[in-house]
Design an enzyme around this catalytic site. Structure first.
Site, PDB file in Angstrom:
ATOM      1  CG  ASP A 192      -1.650 -16.732 -58.534  1.00  0.00           C
ATOM      2  OD1 ASP A 192      -1.671 -17.972 -58.497  1.00  0.00           O
ATOM      3  OD2 ASP A 192      -1.482 -16.036 -57.516  1.00  0.00           O
ATOM      4  CG  ASN A 217       2.594  -8.592 -49.664  1.00  0.00           C
ATOM      5  OD1 ASN A 217       1.788  -9.512 -49.710  1.00  0.00           O
ATOM      6  ND2 ASN A 217       3.213  -8.128 -50.732  1.00  0.00           N
ATOM      7  CG  HIS A 275       0.221 -11.456 -52.024  1.00  0.00           C
ATOM      8  ND1 HIS A 275       1.537 -11.392 -52.443  1.00  0.00           N
ATOM      9  CD2 HIS A 275       0.004 -12.769 -51.750  1.00  0.00           C
ATOM     10  CE1 HIS A 275       2.071 -12.589 -52.424  1.00  0.00           C
ATOM     11  NE2 HIS A 275       1.159 -13.448 -52.002  1.00  0.00           N
ATOM     12  CD  GLU A 277       2.561  -8.629 -54.525  1.00  0.00           C
ATOM     13  OE1 GLU A 277       2.121  -8.738 -53.364  1.00  0.00           O
ATOM     14  OE2 GLU A 277       3.586  -9.213 -54.906  1.00  0.00           O
TER      15      GLU A 277
HETATM   16  C1  F6R Z   1      -0.616 -18.604 -54.992  1.00  0.00           C
HETATM   17  C2  F6R Z   1      -1.155 -17.353 -54.485  1.00  0.00           C
HETATM   18  C3  F6R Z   1      -0.476 -16.585 -53.390  1.00  0.00           C
HETATM   19  C4  F6R Z   1      -0.111 -17.462 -52.194  1.00  0.00           C
HETATM   20  C5  F6R Z   1       0.585 -16.646 -51.109  1.00  0.00           C
HETATM   21  C6  F6R Z   1       1.040 -17.511 -49.950  1.00  0.00           C
HETATM   22  O1  F6R Z   1      -1.431 -19.119 -56.027  1.00  0.00           O
HETATM   23  O2  F6R Z   1      -2.135 -16.927 -54.989  1.00  0.00           O
HETATM   24  O3  F6R Z   1      -1.320 -15.554 -52.967  1.00  0.00           O
HETATM   25  O4  F6R Z   1      -1.268 -18.047 -51.678  1.00  0.00           O
HETATM   26  O5  F6R Z   1       1.713 -16.012 -51.656  1.00  0.00           O
HETATM   27  O6  F6R Z   1       2.028 -18.385 -50.385  1.00  0.00           O
HETATM   28  P1  F6R Z   1       2.508 -19.610 -49.472  1.00  0.00           P
HETATM   29  O7  F6R Z   1       1.330 -20.510 -49.333  1.00  0.00           O
HETATM   30  O8  F6R Z   1       3.612 -20.267 -50.267  1.00  0.00           O
HETATM   31  O9  F6R Z   1       2.945 -19.034 -48.183  1.00  0.00           O
END
Ligand code: F6R
Length: 248
Positions: free
Chosen positions: A67, A136, A138, A143
């Site tokens: 992403d 959450n 994701h 989301e």
């Molecule tokens: C980032 C991504 C997100 C993160 C998730 C956890 O490329 O795809 O899904 O993996 O938000 O973020 P952290 O690792 O910062 O807790």
């Protein structure tokens, strides 16, 4: 889903990093799907160590990131493009043209998303996808409510994700972009192997729902229950809410 609970995040990252390094060793043309955020940083340190100490060769490896924020370009230190060069790409011998990140500045976003999907297919599909997990549930920026057949597209960030990611924007929620380009759940599910990492007690509820809850779009990561080769690497805090952990 195979669940591996290590003593701490460092050990879990080491185990996941070895799995990625093994793949690159056995298949020098491997196609990797990569994540950003806090979670995979130690995994990337493992890959950098393997490059430095063992000469692990990334010259024919191709990567696709999950992403990118809409509106942030590669030179913006808050973009995921920038993150990847800082935390991994500039420390290994990957060819810049083989390190792909969705374009957050595309003039025609749907066309750019379709081109990203075509590029993944043209590379032969993703051999191994690294994932983190949102509080959450994701994965990527898919989301809650994202369709299981979704593909690379624009997604609106949830209020919780904006809150969680404000730490990368000087703690100011107002500065967090509202939209991202993300691989879809169907794109992710097509990866031949998936390694998801989750650390810390803030992830415990999402981890338990992902592994032991119903498969439902309100918790996007639960779709991984249907993946034939998905491994979840946890530290004890992230595993704390699992009821059947000892049987995992
Ligand atoms: C980032 C991504 C997100 C993160 C998730 C956890 O490329 O795809 O899904 O993996 O938000 O973020 P952290 O690792 O910062 O807790």
């Amino acid at each position: 889903m195979e669940t591996i609970i290590s003593q701490n995040a460092r050990e879990a990252s080491r185990a996941a990093g070895s799995a990625v390094a093994d793949l690159v060793r056995n298949k020098p043309t491997a196609v990797l799907g990569l994540a950003t955020g806090g979670t995979p940083q130690r995994l990337y340190e493992e890959l950098i160590r393997a490059r430095r100490e063992e000469g692990l060769d990334f010259s024919r490896v191709v990567t696709f990131n999950l992403d990118e924020y809409v509106g942030l370009g590669p030179n913006d230190s808050r973009s995921y493009h920038f993150y990847m060069w800082k935390n991994l790409f500039s420390h290994i011998n990957i060819k810049p043209e083989n390190a792909r990140v969705p374009n957050g500045l595309a003039a025609d976003v749907p066309a750019s998303c379709a081109a990203y999907e075509r590029a993944i297919a043209a590379a032969g599909g993703i051999d191994l996808q690294v994932l983190g997990l949102g509080e959450n549930g994701h994965i990527g920026f898919n989301e809650p409510g994202s369709a299981f057949d979704s593909r690379t597209r624009v997604e609106t960030l949830s209020a919780q994700t904006i809150r969680n990611n404000a730490r990368f924007f000087g703690g100011d929620e107002k500065r967090v972009p509202r939209h991202s380009v993300t691989m879809g759940l169907a794109t992710i599910m097509e990866a031949r192997r998936i390694l998801l990492l989750a650390f810390g007690d803030a992830k415990a509820a999402a981890v338990a729902a992902m592994i032991e809850g119903p498969v439902a779009t309100k918790l996007p990561a639960s779709v991984l229950q249907h993946h034939p080769d998905a491994q979840v690497f946890l530290d004890p805090s992230a595993a704390a809410a699992l009821k059947r952990a000892r049987f995992a």
